[in-house]
Design a protein around this motif. Structure first.
Motif, PDB file in Angstrom:
ATOM      1  N   ASN A   1      63.236  41.748  15.759  1.00 33.70           N
ATOM      2  CA  ASN A   1      63.186  40.361  16.228  1.00 33.70           C
ATOM      3  C   ASN A   1      62.549  40.276  17.614  1.00 33.70           C
ATOM      4  O   ASN A   1      61.787  39.342  17.906  1.00 33.70           O
ATOM      5  CB  ASN A   1      64.592  39.771  16.270  1.00 33.70           C
ATOM      6  CG  ASN A   1      65.138  39.476  14.890  1.00 33.70           C
ATOM      7  OD1 ASN A   1      64.372  39.340  13.933  1.00 33.70           O
ATOM      8  ND2 ASN A   1      66.447  39.366  14.781  1.00 33.70           N
ATOM      9  N   TYR A   2      62.852  41.248  18.461  1.00 38.52           N
ATOM     10  CA  TYR A   2      62.266  41.264  19.802  1.00 38.52           C
ATOM     11  C   TYR A   2      60.747  41.428  19.715  1.00 38.52           C
ATOM     12  O   TYR A   2      59.997  40.761  20.450  1.00 38.52           O
ATOM     13  CB  TYR A   2      62.880  42.403  20.612  1.00 38.52           C
ATOM     14  CG  TYR A   2      62.415  42.451  22.050  1.00 38.52           C
ATOM     15  CD1 TYR A   2      63.095  41.760  23.047  1.00 38.52           C
ATOM     16  CD2 TYR A   2      61.290  43.201  22.416  1.00 38.52           C
ATOM     17  CE1 TYR A   2      62.668  41.803  24.366  1.00 38.52           C
ATOM     18  CE2 TYR A   2      60.863  43.253  23.728  1.00 38.52           C
ATOM     19  CZ  TYR A   2      61.551  42.553  24.702  1.00 38.52           C
ATOM     20  OH  TYR A   2      61.116  42.587  26.006  1.00 38.52           O
TER      21      TYR A   2
ATOM     22  N   LEU B   1      59.184  38.103  18.652  1.00 35.51           N
ATOM     23  CA  LEU B   1      59.152  37.142  19.757  1.00 35.51           C
ATOM     24  C   LEU B   1      58.090  37.521  20.788  1.00 35.51           C
ATOM     25  O   LEU B   1      57.433  36.644  21.373  1.00 35.51           O
ATOM     26  CB  LEU B   1      60.520  37.069  20.431  1.00 35.51           C
ATOM     27  CG  LEU B   1      61.650  36.414  19.649  1.00 35.51           C
ATOM     28  CD1 LEU B   1      62.883  36.279  20.530  1.00 35.51           C
ATOM     29  CD2 LEU B   1      61.243  35.049  19.123  1.00 35.51           C
ATOM     30  N   LYS B   2      57.914  38.820  21.024  1.00 36.28           N
ATOM     31  CA  LYS B   2      56.902  39.262  21.978  1.00 36.28           C
ATOM     32  C   LYS B   2      55.508  38.891  21.506  1.00 36.28           C
ATOM     33  O   LYS B   2      54.659  38.437  22.297  1.00 36.28           O
ATOM     34  CB  LYS B   2      57.022  40.782  22.174  1.00 36.28           C
ATOM     35  CG  LYS B   2      56.082  41.329  23.246  1.00 36.28           C
ATOM     36  CD  LYS B   2      56.301  42.824  23.433  1.00 36.28           C
ATOM     37  CE  LYS B   2      55.372  43.370  24.519  1.00 36.28           C
ATOM     38  NZ  LYS B   2      55.581  44.847  24.716  1.00 36.28           N
TER      39      LYS B   2
ATOM     40  N   LEU C   1      57.363  34.221  22.934  1.00 37.30           N
ATOM     41  CA  LEU C   1      58.552  33.380  23.023  1.00 37.30           C
ATOM     42  C   LEU C   1      59.695  34.065  23.760  1.00 37.30           C
ATOM     43  O   LEU C   1      60.829  33.572  23.724  1.00 37.30           O
ATOM     44  CB  LEU C   1      59.026  32.980  21.618  1.00 37.30           C
ATOM     45  CG  LEU C   1      58.136  31.997  20.859  1.00 37.30           C
ATOM     46  CD1 LEU C   1      58.675  31.764  19.457  1.00 37.30           C
ATOM     47  CD2 LEU C   1      58.033  30.675  21.609  1.00 37.30           C
ATOM     48  N   LEU C   2      59.419  35.190  24.418  1.00 39.01           N
ATOM     49  CA  LEU C   2      60.454  35.830  25.207  1.00 39.01           C
ATOM     50  C   LEU C   2      60.811  34.960  26.401  1.00 39.01           C
ATOM     51  O   LEU C   2      59.962  34.265  26.972  1.00 39.01           O
ATOM     52  CB  LEU C   2      59.978  37.205  25.684  1.00 39.01           C
ATOM     53  CG  LEU C   2      59.788  38.274  24.604  1.00 39.01           C
ATOM     54  CD1 LEU C   2      59.217  39.544  25.208  1.00 39.01           C
ATOM     55  CD2 LEU C   2      61.094  38.558  23.883  1.00 39.01           C
TER      56      LEU C   2
ATOM     57  N   THR D   1      62.691  32.266  26.447  1.00 32.89           N
ATOM     58  CA  THR D   1      62.663  30.844  26.111  1.00 32.89           C
ATOM     59  C   THR D   1      63.899  30.505  25.293  1.00 32.89           C
ATOM     60  O   THR D   1      64.483  31.383  24.629  1.00 32.89           O
ATOM     61  CB  THR D   1      61.418  30.469  25.296  1.00 32.89           C
ATOM     62  OG1 THR D   1      61.440  31.187  24.043  1.00 32.89           O
ATOM     63  CG2 THR D   1      60.139  30.807  26.054  1.00 32.89           C
TER      64      THR D   1
ATOM     65  N   GLY E   1      63.240  31.144  21.694  1.00 37.95           N
ATOM     66  CA  GLY E   1      63.355  32.553  21.346  1.00 37.95           C
ATOM     67  C   GLY E   1      64.796  32.967  21.070  1.00 37.95           C
ATOM     68  O   GLY E   1      65.060  33.796  20.196  1.00 37.95           O
TER      69      GLY E   1
ATOM     70  N   LEU F   1      65.662  31.179  17.493  1.00 46.35           N
ATOM     71  CA  LEU F   1      64.850  31.433  16.301  1.00 46.35           C
ATOM     72  C   LEU F   1      65.508  32.328  15.256  1.00 46.35           C
ATOM     73  O   LEU F   1      65.478  32.009  14.060  1.00 46.35           O
ATOM     74  CB  LEU F   1      63.493  32.013  16.729  1.00 46.35           C
ATOM     75  CG  LEU F   1      62.363  31.920  15.701  1.00 46.35           C
ATOM     76  CD1 LEU F   1      62.102  30.470  15.317  1.00 46.35           C
ATOM     77  CD2 LEU F   1      61.098  32.552  16.271  1.00 46.35           C
TER      78      LEU F   1
ATOM     79  N   TRP G   1      72.016  39.288  22.242  1.00 45.05           N
ATOM     80  CA  TRP G   1      70.658  38.818  22.001  1.00 45.05           C
ATOM     81  C   TRP G   1      70.121  37.985  23.169  1.00 45.05           C
ATOM     82  O   TRP G   1      69.008  38.235  23.642  1.00 45.05           O
ATOM     83  CB  TRP G   1      70.594  38.056  20.689  1.00 45.05           C
ATOM     84  CG  TRP G   1      69.267  37.424  20.400  1.00 45.05           C
ATOM     85  CD1 TRP G   1      68.969  36.095  20.353  1.00 45.05           C
ATOM     86  CD2 TRP G   1      68.034  38.107  20.111  1.00 45.05           C
ATOM     87  NE1 TRP G   1      67.655  35.893  20.058  1.00 45.05           N
ATOM     88  CE2 TRP G   1      67.049  37.122  19.906  1.00 45.05           C
ATOM     89  CE3 TRP G   1      67.670  39.446  20.021  1.00 45.05           C
ATOM     90  CZ2 TRP G   1      65.733  37.427  19.608  1.00 45.05           C
ATOM     91  CZ3 TRP G   1      66.355  39.759  19.730  1.00 45.05           C
ATOM     92  CH2 TRP G   1      65.403  38.759  19.526  1.00 45.05           C
TER      93      TRP G   1
ATOM     94  N   VAL H   1      66.664  38.899  25.639  1.00 47.42           N
ATOM     95  CA  VAL H   1      65.420  38.119  25.590  1.00 47.42           C
ATOM     96  C   VAL H   1      65.254  37.155  26.755  1.00 47.42           C
ATOM     97  O   VAL H   1      64.217  36.510  26.866  1.00 47.42           O
ATOM     98  CB  VAL H   1      65.316  37.344  24.255  1.00 47.42           C
ATOM     99  CG1 VAL H   1      65.333  38.299  23.082  1.00 47.42           C
ATOM    100  CG2 VAL H   1      66.431  36.313  24.138  1.00 47.42           C
TER     101      VAL H   1
END
Length: 271
Positions: A121-122, A125-126, A130-131, A133, A136, A139, A206, A210
């Motif tokens: 997931n990370y 997002l990267k 969307l890191l 945010t 993020g 999601l 989480w 992020v």
């Protein structure tokens, strides 16, 4: 005779477990309202103060943390309710190929711990930039396999004749869902709301991974950073006051709506 003793033993065991859970909450609440020297001493006194809460509120941007958490909790539950309702309706009332297999794949997601998916997931997002945010954070939780399973089981118990009557009256599938299934499954939605809101409010790992800025941190991450900050150290009165600020909304919601919560879980078939 044994049948009469066994329920009493069970009740005593539940009371003992409740006391074990309740003691830390009472200790934290009392410590949050006591002056620092009185809290660290081994003797109880009637000295209480609100200065700890004023110190906490001015030492960290808890107002921003509250706003971020409320936005995340509300948005996640709203999208989950929409996606879970549509998916549950499809699995319960719409016939399509391999529906049983697809539903089993959804059930498999319930058995997969969320922490296992942190790394993929990370990376997603990267790539989506969307890191750090709020989107993020939200999601990975916008769809809920548990919510789909819960609502599907309830939708299957609703008589199909109601849907047929609505279709005869000229309703489309959307109108059938929102005018028949949604009102009749309201207790289940309340039960699911309890699970979703409490999980997102307490979610820590989480968001910690992020987020990097104050503008996007929720309460749990803000509390952790506050408790570990150099200025605060091991000042238990301030830490207890900050913790009480974080958990108070959930406690109040439960105390006000506990009867509705219990009834909702009973109607939903959750034991």
């Amino acid at each position: 005779m044994l049948s009469k003793i066994t329920p009493k033993i069970g009740n005593l065991l539940m009371l003992a477990l409740a006391a074990v859970w309740f003691v830390p909450l009472v200790w934290m609440t009392v410590t949050a309202f006591r002056p620092r020297q009185a809290a660290l001493s081994g003797f109880f006194s009637l000295d209480f103060t609100l200065d700890n809460f004023a110190t906490v509120w001015s030492a960290a941007p808890f107002a921003t943390y509250y706003i971020n958490t409320i936005i995340i909790v509300v948005c996640v539950f709203a999208v989950q309710m929409l996606t879970a309702s549509m998916a549950a309706f499809a699995f319960a009332r719409v016939s399509f190929a391999f529906s049983g297999v697809v539903f089993l794949l959804f059930l498999v997601q319930i058995m997969i711990p969320a922490d296992v998916l942190i790394f993929p997931n990370y990376n997603v997002l990267k790539q989506l930039t969307l890191l750090d945010t709020k989107l993020g954070i939200m999601l990975p939780y916008l769809a809920s396999a548990f919510g789909i399973f819960l609502l599907r089981q309830v939708f299957k118990t609703i008589p199909g004749e109601l849907e047929e009557a609505a279709l005869i009256e000229g309703c489309n599938k959307w109108q059938v869902l929102w005018k028949i299934y949604f009102p009749l499954a309201r207790p289940t939605y309340v039960a699911f709301a309890l699970v979703s809101i409490s999980y997102q409010w307490n979610n820590f790992l989480w968001p910690l991974i992020v987020t990097n800025s104050v503008e996007n941190r929720p309460l749990t991450v803000g509390l952790s950073i506050f408790a570990q900050s150099f200025e605060i150290g091991v000042q238990w009165t301030e830490v207890s006051a900050a913790t009480l600020l974080v958990i108070t909304p959930l406690l109040l919601i439960f105390l006000v709506f506990q009867r509705q919560f219990i009834d909702s879980f009973m109607h939903s078939g959750i034991k």
